[in-house]
Design a protein around this motif. Structure first.
Motif, PDB file in Angstrom:
ATOM      1  N   LEU B 117      -0.664  -7.595  -1.473  1.00 31.03           N
ATOM      2  CA  LEU B 117      -1.851  -6.855  -1.905  1.00 31.03           C
ATOM      3  C   LEU B 117      -2.316  -7.348  -3.272  1.00 31.03           C
ATOM      4  O   LEU B 117      -1.497  -7.535  -4.179  1.00 31.03           O
ATOM      5  CB  LEU B 117      -1.537  -5.366  -1.977  1.00 31.03           C
ATOM      6  CG  LEU B 117      -0.907  -4.775  -0.705  1.00 31.03           C
ATOM      7  CD1 LEU B 117      -0.531  -3.310  -0.922  1.00 31.03           C
ATOM      8  CD2 LEU B 117      -1.850  -4.920   0.481  1.00 31.03           C
ATOM      9  N   SER B 119      -6.005  -6.521  -4.045  1.00 31.53           N
ATOM     10  CA  SER B 119      -7.348  -5.965  -4.207  1.00 31.53           C
ATOM     11  C   SER B 119      -7.412  -4.970  -5.363  1.00 31.53           C
ATOM     12  O   SER B 119      -6.473  -4.223  -5.621  1.00 31.53           O
ATOM     13  CB  SER B 119      -7.793  -5.277  -2.924  1.00 31.53           C
ATOM     14  OG  SER B 119      -9.035  -4.640  -3.132  1.00 31.53           O
ATOM     15  N   GLU B 121      -9.779  -2.767  -5.283  1.00 31.15           N
ATOM     16  CA  GLU B 121     -10.422  -1.612  -4.647  1.00 31.15           C
ATOM     17  C   GLU B 121      -9.501  -1.098  -3.544  1.00 31.15           C
ATOM     18  O   GLU B 121      -8.719  -1.865  -2.978  1.00 31.15           O
ATOM     19  CB  GLU B 121     -11.763  -2.026  -4.018  1.00 31.15           C
ATOM     20  CG  GLU B 121     -12.773  -2.579  -4.985  1.00 31.15           C
ATOM     21  CD  GLU B 121     -13.176  -1.566  -6.047  1.00 31.15           C
ATOM     22  OE1 GLU B 121     -13.183  -0.355  -5.723  1.00 31.15           O
ATOM     23  OE2 GLU B 121     -13.447  -1.973  -7.192  1.00 31.15           O
ATOM     24  N   GLU B 123      -8.174  -0.299   0.034  1.00 26.34           N
ATOM     25  CA  GLU B 123      -8.422  -1.018   1.292  1.00 26.34           C
ATOM     26  C   GLU B 123      -7.493  -0.467   2.376  1.00 26.34           C
ATOM     27  O   GLU B 123      -6.401   0.025   2.070  1.00 26.34           O
ATOM     28  CB  GLU B 123      -8.201  -2.529   1.123  1.00 26.34           C
ATOM     29  CG  GLU B 123      -6.834  -2.885   0.564  1.00 26.34           C
ATOM     30  CD  GLU B 123      -6.603  -4.393   0.398  1.00 26.34           C
ATOM     31  OE1 GLU B 123      -7.335  -5.191   1.027  1.00 26.34           O
ATOM     32  OE2 GLU B 123      -5.678  -4.757  -0.349  1.00 26.34           O
ATOM     33  N   VAL B 124      -7.943  -0.544   3.620  1.00 19.38           N
ATOM     34  CA  VAL B 124      -7.098  -0.131   4.735  1.00 19.38           C
ATOM     35  C   VAL B 124      -6.106  -1.258   4.992  1.00 19.38           C
ATOM     36  O   VAL B 124      -6.506  -2.399   5.209  1.00 19.38           O
ATOM     37  CB  VAL B 124      -7.933   0.144   6.000  1.00 19.38           C
ATOM     38  CG1 VAL B 124      -7.016   0.415   7.193  1.00 19.38           C
ATOM     39  CG2 VAL B 124      -8.870   1.330   5.764  1.00 19.38           C
ATOM     40  N   ILE B 125      -4.800  -0.957   4.941  1.00 24.09           N
ATOM     41  CA  ILE B 125      -3.808  -2.024   5.107  1.00 24.09           C
ATOM     42  C   ILE B 125      -3.002  -1.869   6.385  1.00 24.09           C
ATOM     43  O   ILE B 125      -2.268  -2.761   6.776  1.00 24.09           O
ATOM     44  CB  ILE B 125      -2.858  -2.104   3.891  1.00 24.09           C
ATOM     45  CG1 ILE B 125      -2.186  -0.744   3.628  1.00 24.09           C
ATOM     46  CG2 ILE B 125      -3.623  -2.570   2.650  1.00 24.09           C
ATOM     47  CD1 ILE B 125      -1.131  -0.793   2.524  1.00 24.09           C
ATOM     48  N   GLU B 134      -4.284   3.545   3.705  1.00 24.98           N
ATOM     49  CA  GLU B 134      -5.103   2.804   2.758  1.00 24.98           C
ATOM     50  C   GLU B 134      -4.489   2.880   1.370  1.00 24.98           C
ATOM     51  O   GLU B 134      -3.729   3.788   1.056  1.00 24.98           O
ATOM     52  CB  GLU B 134      -6.551   3.315   2.760  1.00 24.98           C
ATOM     53  CG  GLU B 134      -6.716   4.784   2.457  1.00 24.98           C
ATOM     54  CD  GLU B 134      -8.156   5.276   2.716  1.00 24.98           C
ATOM     55  OE1 GLU B 134      -8.808   5.681   1.740  1.00 24.98           O
ATOM     56  OE2 GLU B 134      -8.586   5.253   3.892  1.00 24.98           O
ATOM     57  N   THR B 135      -4.774   1.874   0.571  1.00 23.85           N
ATOM     58  CA  THR B 135      -4.245   1.864  -0.793  1.00 23.85           C
ATOM     59  C   THR B 135      -5.067   2.793  -1.684  1.00 23.85           C
ATOM     60  O   THR B 135      -6.260   3.008  -1.462  1.00 23.85           O
ATOM     61  CB  THR B 135      -4.291   0.448  -1.402  1.00 23.85           C
ATOM     62  OG1 THR B 135      -5.628  -0.035  -1.319  1.00 23.85           O
ATOM     63  CG2 THR B 135      -3.348  -0.495  -0.655  1.00 23.85           C
ATOM     64  N   ARG B 137      -5.810   2.898  -5.704  1.00 25.16           N
ATOM     65  CA  ARG B 137      -5.582   2.073  -6.895  1.00 25.16           C
ATOM     66  C   ARG B 137      -5.106   2.936  -8.053  1.00 25.16           C
ATOM     67  O   ARG B 137      -5.788   3.866  -8.473  1.00 25.16           O
ATOM     68  CB  ARG B 137      -6.874   1.325  -7.272  1.00 25.16           C
ATOM     69  CG  ARG B 137      -7.245   0.247  -6.262  1.00 25.16           C
ATOM     70  CD  ARG B 137      -6.277  -0.953  -6.314  1.00 25.16           C
ATOM     71  NE  ARG B 137      -6.362  -1.557  -7.635  1.00 25.16           N
ATOM     72  CZ  ARG B 137      -5.344  -1.633  -8.498  1.00 25.16           C
ATOM     73  NH1 ARG B 137      -4.143  -1.181  -8.182  1.00 25.16           N
ATOM     74  NH2 ARG B 137      -5.512  -2.156  -9.670  1.00 25.16           N
ATOM     75  N   ASN B 145      -0.216   0.245  -6.440  1.00 29.28           N
ATOM     76  CA  ASN B 145      -1.007   0.997  -5.460  1.00 29.28           C
ATOM     77  C   ASN B 145      -0.274   2.264  -5.047  1.00 29.28           C
ATOM     78  O   ASN B 145       0.941   2.230  -4.832  1.00 29.28           O
ATOM     79  CB  ASN B 145      -1.207   0.168  -4.186  1.00 29.28           C
ATOM     80  CG  ASN B 145      -2.122  -1.013  -4.414  1.00 29.28           C
ATOM     81  OD1 ASN B 145      -3.285  -0.853  -4.778  1.00 29.28           O
ATOM     82  ND2 ASN B 145      -1.596  -2.206  -4.211  1.00 29.28           N
ATOM     83  N   GLN B 220     -11.054   9.963  -3.430  1.00 25.07           N
ATOM     84  CA  GLN B 220     -10.406   9.353  -2.263  1.00 25.07           C
ATOM     85  C   GLN B 220      -9.376  10.282  -1.610  1.00 25.07           C
ATOM     86  O   GLN B 220      -9.190  10.254  -0.386  1.00 25.07           O
ATOM     87  CB  GLN B 220      -9.718   8.044  -2.681  1.00 25.07           C
ATOM     88  CG  GLN B 220      -9.237   7.205  -1.500  1.00 25.07           C
ATOM     89  CD  GLN B 220      -8.434   5.993  -1.943  1.00 25.07           C
ATOM     90  OE1 GLN B 220      -8.214   5.768  -3.131  1.00 25.07           O
ATOM     91  NE2 GLN B 220      -7.984   5.205  -0.977  1.00 25.07           N
TER      92      GLN B 220
END
Lengths: 301, 301
Positions: B117, B119, B121, B123-125, B134-135, B137, B145, B220
């Protein structure tokens, strides 16, 4: 010499058994030998002072002898350590620990020295005024060293009665302890053997884990006070010992017998057996003085 | 959702406290979240099946969240694992684990996939038919994350009485569960809302450790069923929280309140305090539904 077993089981840590790690104390100097996962918890459990550990010896880079080291190095930092730490182990150990510290941006605030080992012959890797440590070349699936800890011969002991009889001044005592004769005022020479006793015989501890049966180490560990030798298997699984480059209890005992050591301490047991007493029974058929290592057990020799 | 806390204390493993690791079960799917030293022992202690763990999420590469992973990966091999293992974590995790396996010449005999990882932002992992991950941040000393586990909306529930009343054939049941209306033989359309009930509201679990106070995650994790938020310190040590990029119990509660979560679970306690109850007391001043994580504790929500 004092030996605290922190963990002595093969393969993976379990609820009641820990992978290999032990602390040897020689004349007030502490050495950590191997460092499986959970070693730092075992150190706490047995109330060993972290600050007294300045030298760590890693036999080989299998996880059950090594995966506790990154955590211990990090914990030393959190405890505010400022003393140097010396780590002895196979080439690659520096890259591994350094990478893990880098990824966590967690550099130590103490000096960390790596002494990477590559020699195919035994070599002296540590020496101070009281102890030497040399490698014992073992035979395992990866590059592996055992370690031989040897006390140096100490000073001779003053013979208080003889010193009194000849009315020898204190100023000469250190000379006598160092083995020198003394000349009296009238010119008579008093031989050192009359004024002092032999120092205690130096002790030695040989640590041999992990290894297949390797009789050529016998010359090096001859007459050791104590030998820790792995016995992952019993003879009934000798084929597995060959395959995985481990030893059986019987083979460990054969090494102990040939080397004429004082005491054989077994360890690195596979957890497949219902009792570790089986290892002792098997070894006793070959060698008379056998002890079983176990997590938390303490030896003095 | 079932949450088993394996460890929830900050910094170093101790005799009675373990560094961070937890297992989340969502609709029979098990996720291991973080993996501090000793995690594999905690898994055994709490009788979690190793073979059910196929996805491991690592928040960041500090030792207390990560140093148990090499041992766990090795143990999977010793246990004869053949299923794929997926590891999600910051860039560098692959290099670290690969190096340790290489040094021990101990390659896994199962497929090991790293999902690194980077990103900045969310993100769906991970996604399957029942769950997405999803992560989140976070703001810590290294790239970190959190993870948000969200159930997907399930099928509608059949209204057995209505189905009976209209004598609807079984062949239509799956259509009804999927939300479709049904046309009877005489052409009458029966609306889906008459034939089925809404599925249970999907649940979600937000895992946020380690992080400084970061209100911008609120959008989120809004209305999450449960939020695990680190509280390394109390407000009395707020200056240390700022310095080390951790949170206080009060800050964790402020996030929980703003996000309107169902329950706040605190963890990642510094061991400087005499009781973890102090964290709960502080958080309760801000947010009403607070629980304390503790090693071995189990939550269901």
């Amino acid at each position: 010499m004092k030996l605290q077993i922190l963990g002595c089981y093969a393969a993976t840590p379990r609820t009641m058994t820990n992978p290999t790690s032990q602390v040897l104390e020689v004349r007030n100097h502490m050495f950590l030998i191997d460092c499986g996962e959970g070693t730092q918890v075992q150190l706490r459990k047995h109330k060993m002072k972290f600050s007294r550990i300045n030298h760590i010896f890693i036999s080989h880079l299998h996880g059950d002898h090594f995966f506790g080291l990154p955590g211990l190095v990090s914990t030393f930092r959190l405890l505010g350590r400022d003393k140097e730490l010396h780590i002895y182990g196979p080439k690659g150990i520096k890259e591994a620990i350094t990478l893990l510290l880098k990824l966590g941006d967690s550099w130590t605030n103490y000096q960390l020295y790596f002494h990477e080992l590559t020699s195919k012959e035994p070599e002296v890797i540590f020496e101070n005024d009281k102890v030497t440590v040399e490698t014992i070349r073992l035979s395992h699936r990866v590059y592996t060293n055992g370690f031989l800890f040897k006390e140096k011969l100490g000073e001779r002991k003053l013979n208080a009665e003889a010193v009194e009889k000849y009315k020898i001044d204190k100023a000469y005592f250190q000379n006598i302890k160092n083995g020198r004769d003394v000349a009296l005022d009238d010119g008579t020479i008093i031989s050192n053997s009359e004024l002092s006793f032999d120092p205690p015989a130096p002790k030695s501890y040989a640590y041999c884990s992990d290894t297949g049966y390797k009789p050529d180490i016998v010359y090096q560990i001859k007459n050791a006070t104590a030998l820790y030798h792995e016995s992952t298997f019993l003879e009934s699984e000798a084929h597995l010992a060959v395959k995985t480059k481990h030893s059986t209890a019987k083979q460990a005992a054969a090494i102990a017998k040939a080397a004429n050591v004082g005491i054989l301490i077994l360890g690195h047991y596979s957890t497949r057996y219902k009792s570790i007493e089986l290892f002792k029974e098997e070894a006793l058929e070959i060698f008379p003085n056998v002890e079983l290592a176990d997590d938390g057990k303490f030896f003095e020799f």
